[in-house]
Design a protein around this motif. Structure first.
Motif, PDB file in Angstrom:
ATOM      1  N   HIS A  62       0.920  -0.979   0.106  1.00  0.00           N
ATOM      2  CA  HIS A  62       0.094   0.000   0.004  1.00  0.00           C
ATOM      3  C   HIS A  62       0.763   1.207  -0.097  1.00  0.00           C
ATOM      4  CE1 HIS A  62      -3.496  -2.544   0.715  1.00  0.00           C
ATOM      5  NE2 HIS A  62      -2.843  -2.957   1.680  1.00  0.00           N
ATOM      6  N   TRP A  63       1.921   1.267   0.551  1.00  0.00           N
ATOM      7  CA  TRP A  63       2.938   2.240   0.779  1.00  0.00           C
ATOM      8  C   TRP A  63       3.448   2.693  -0.638  1.00  0.00           C
ATOM      9  CZ3 TRP A  63       3.492   6.096   4.185  1.00  0.00           C
ATOM     10  CH2 TRP A  63       3.309   5.699   5.426  1.00  0.00           C
ATOM     11  N   VAL A  64       3.749   1.536  -1.489  1.00  0.00           N
ATOM     12  CA  VAL A  64       4.209   1.526  -2.665  1.00  0.00           C
ATOM     13  C   VAL A  64       3.361   2.486  -3.447  1.00  0.00           C
ATOM     14  CG1 VAL A  64       5.295   0.408  -4.801  1.00  0.00           C
ATOM     15  CG2 VAL A  64       5.953  -0.242  -2.478  1.00  0.00           C
ATOM     16  N   GLY A  65       2.212   1.915  -3.610  1.00  0.00           N
ATOM     17  CA  GLY A  65       1.109   2.339  -4.426  1.00  0.00           C
ATOM     18  C   GLY A  65       0.807   3.986  -3.972  1.00  0.00           C
ATOM     19  N   LEU A  66       0.799   3.980  -2.747  1.00  0.00           N
ATOM     20  CA  LEU A  66       0.538   5.652  -2.203  1.00  0.00           C
ATOM     21  C   LEU A  66       1.759   6.621  -2.762  1.00  0.00           C
ATOM     22  CD1 LEU A  66      -1.328   7.049  -0.440  1.00  0.00           C
ATOM     23  CD2 LEU A  66       0.106   6.677   1.497  1.00  0.00           C
ATOM     24  N   PHE A  67       2.712   6.037  -2.459  1.00  0.00           N
ATOM     25  CA  PHE A  67       3.926   6.894  -3.162  1.00  0.00           C
ATOM     26  C   PHE A  67       4.153   7.180  -4.535  1.00  0.00           C
ATOM     27  CE2 PHE A  67       5.778   6.425   1.173  1.00  0.00           C
ATOM     28  CZ  PHE A  67       6.755   7.604   1.383  1.00  0.00           C
ATOM     29  N   THR A  68       3.779   5.996  -5.261  1.00  0.00           N
ATOM     30  CA  THR A  68       3.829   5.968  -6.819  1.00  0.00           C
ATOM     31  C   THR A  68       2.653   7.062  -7.177  1.00  0.00           C
ATOM     32  OG1 THR A  68       4.317   3.554  -6.924  1.00  0.00           O
ATOM     33  CG2 THR A  68       3.342   4.778  -8.790  1.00  0.00           C
ATOM     34  N   TRP A  69       1.499   6.914  -6.743  1.00  0.00           N
ATOM     35  CA  TRP A  69       0.349   7.818  -7.362  1.00  0.00           C
ATOM     36  C   TRP A  69       0.692   8.991  -6.804  1.00  0.00           C
ATOM     37  CZ3 TRP A  69      -4.131   7.719  -9.970  1.00  0.00           C
ATOM     38  CH2 TRP A  69      -4.383   6.535 -10.392  1.00  0.00           C
ATOM     39  N   ALA A  70       1.286   9.529  -5.640  1.00  0.00           N
ATOM     40  CA  ALA A  70       1.551  10.725  -5.339  1.00  0.00           C
ATOM     41  C   ALA A  70       2.792  11.325  -6.363  1.00  0.00           C
ATOM     42  CB  ALA A  70       2.119  10.911  -3.808  1.00  0.00           C
TER      43      ALA A  70
END
Length: 242
Positions: A62-70
């Protein structure tokens, strides 16, 4: 560690992560919520919510997805700010839906708007009679900008029995240091004319100008990169630790 404590820790981390991302992405996310910004905000919020409450999976995906989208959102904002044509494609362009008091049916069809939609937006602007409208423009964020006819504007000339002509809509002549020659030709002007106008303002090169606009009434607006404003008004309540 009990589940409630895990949720509490994840919630705190997600909250401050979103706070940091909101500061990085800038106020445009909330002040001019275009469709792309709307989708981006929902997606980042959804990932953060899943990170907070989904205890059946590990947190790092979830952290990877959050950072990627941001990061993608930040890069997109940077690209649209630096590259005019990318900004026009991603954020869209303003569209005139009423011109000289006439409804532009083709523009409405292209934007998938109904006349009733425009009427509702006009009422939100305290306009209940189409005869009062000179120009109406749908902005990229879906808001409607309205220019009333001269006699219907605040402190109207009609009330004072004075005839007043419309000043029209300003056209961009220079944007981000680049001369828009097509707009110049539409206004029956040339490069020599704008250069002479700039020289009258003490500007020797077009690259010094951030924005220059001209309306049909002949009013020229010029904003330089270096405005030399000695005291900038701060409307914020808190100076902050900067």
């Amino acid at each position: 560690m009990s589940e409630w404590l895990v949720v509490l820790v994840r919630s705190i981390i997600s909250f401050f992560t979103l706070l940091i991302f909101a500061k990085i992405l800038g106020k445009q996310q909330i002040s001019q919520l275009a469709f792309f910004d709307y989708v981006l905000g929902i997606t980042i919020g959804s990932i953060a919510a899943t990170l907070t409450t989904d205890l059946s999976s590990r947190a790092w995906p979830h952290w990877v997805g959050l950072f990627t989208w941001a990061i993608l959102g930040y890069l997109m904002e940077y690209i649209t700010m630096k590259w005019r044509y990318a900004g026009k494609y991603i954020d869209g362009e303003p569209a005139i839906v009423i011109m000289n008091g006439k409804i532009m049916e083709d523009a409405l069809k292209k934007m998938k708007y109904r006349v009733s939609d425009i009427m509702a937006l006009l009422r939100n602007k305290s306009v209940f009679d189409l005869k009062e409208v000179d120009f109406a423009i749908i902005e990229p964020n879906g808001q409607l900008s309205v220019l009333k006819k001269g006699q219907y504007q605040s402190l109207t000339a009609k009330d004072m029995n004075i005839s007043k002509t419309s000043s029209g809509i300003s056209t961009e002549l220079i944007y981000d240091g680049i001369l828009i020659e097509q707009n110049l030709r539409q206004l029956n002007k040339d490069k020599n004319w704008i250069i002479s106008q700039l020289k009258m303002q003490g500007i020797t090169d077009i690259s010094e100008v951030f924005l220059a606009t001209l309306n049909p009434a002949g009013s020229l607006y010029i904003d330089k990169y270096e405005d030399h404003i000695k005291k900038i008004t701060d409307i914020g309540d808190y100076k902050g630790p900067y």
